[in-house]
Enzyme design. Sequence first.
Site, PDB file in Angstrom:
ATOM      1  N   LYS A 150     -10.371  -5.290  -5.853  1.00  0.00           N
ATOM      2  CA  LYS A 150      -9.683  -4.218  -5.142  1.00  0.00           C
ATOM      3  C   LYS A 150      -8.694  -3.529  -6.066  1.00  0.00           C
ATOM      4  CE  LYS A 150      -5.749  -4.627  -4.048  1.00  0.00           C
ATOM      5  NZ  LYS A 150      -4.385  -5.095  -3.719  1.00  0.00           N
TER       6      LYS A 150
ATOM      7  N   ASP B 155      -5.194  -8.452   2.496  1.00  0.00           N
ATOM      8  CA  ASP B 155      -6.243  -7.729   1.778  1.00  0.00           C
ATOM      9  C   ASP B 155      -7.654  -8.128   2.200  1.00  0.00           C
ATOM     10  OD1 ASP B 155      -4.435  -6.285   0.250  1.00  0.00           O
ATOM     11  OD2 ASP B 155      -4.470  -7.691  -1.428  1.00  0.00           O
TER      12      ASP B 155
END
Length: 301
Positions: free
Chosen positions: A12, A141
């Site tokens: 990410k 996340d």
Amino acid sequence: MTASVTVAAPAKINLQLGVGAARADGYHSLATVYQAIGLYDEVTVACAEETTLEVVSDGVDVSDVPTDSSNLALRAAALLASRAGNDARVAMSIRKRIPVAGGMAGGSTDAAGALVACDALWGLQTSREDLLSLGAELGSDVPFCLLGGTVTGTGRGEVVAEAADTGEYWWVVALPGGGLSTPAVFGEFDRLSGAEVPEPEISRALLDALSAGSTLEVAGLLSNDLEAPALSLRPDLADVLAQGRAAGALAAMVSGSGPTCLVLAADEPGAVRIRDVLARAGVSALVARGPVPGAQVVTPL
């Protein structure tokens, strides 16, 4: 029930990371735009009499990755089993290519990979909504790592919504070495920001640029409120950013809480040139394309 399942779990990055004041629960309010890029860990699970975890390095230091029940991927498997009402156990192997403590959600994407892999292994066919809910319990996340692509995140980052993105972006992921503690970086953010911190908002201009697929416009709108505290704790990262810009980058910034740095190139050849310049300067770097899908099975079922 299949014998084993392997899932590719992408890294990410944050195209925008707006940070607000610390909340009563200890988290900070976030307004972020995530993007998944083509740098992957692999999570493999197989049925077993006892749950075990093996972590294998593929070019990164894994000495700080726990292999006991505190590992987020093992916690993900246990949570899914509990919700499914079974006591299934797995032998799990994680091949690590994403830098550890590098601000790229390596632990969170492994947890997302474990959810997807165990769901397939056990034949549960859990809905996407339920997987996202489980992911949010595990960490801020994790829901994004399940979705991939380009996504907005609010709350503490776990409230996600897909964003229109018609572009293709070539990133140089610079790995200066060493780690940065995410709590330490947030603590430095609090110290530098003082008492009055405005509530962060998603950048409308960035979303419009992504929807238009304009790499140049996106480059001018990248932002990270954790960059200043990360540079305060690791001043050497400023040299990496400067080297990337001097090599022809459209933009360069710290990734998340660092110390990984991101350099946006105009195209793939440009990214390769920047990578090579950084390598000659002694900075390890990788080229990755974004956006890519979230955690997904890569072995046939």
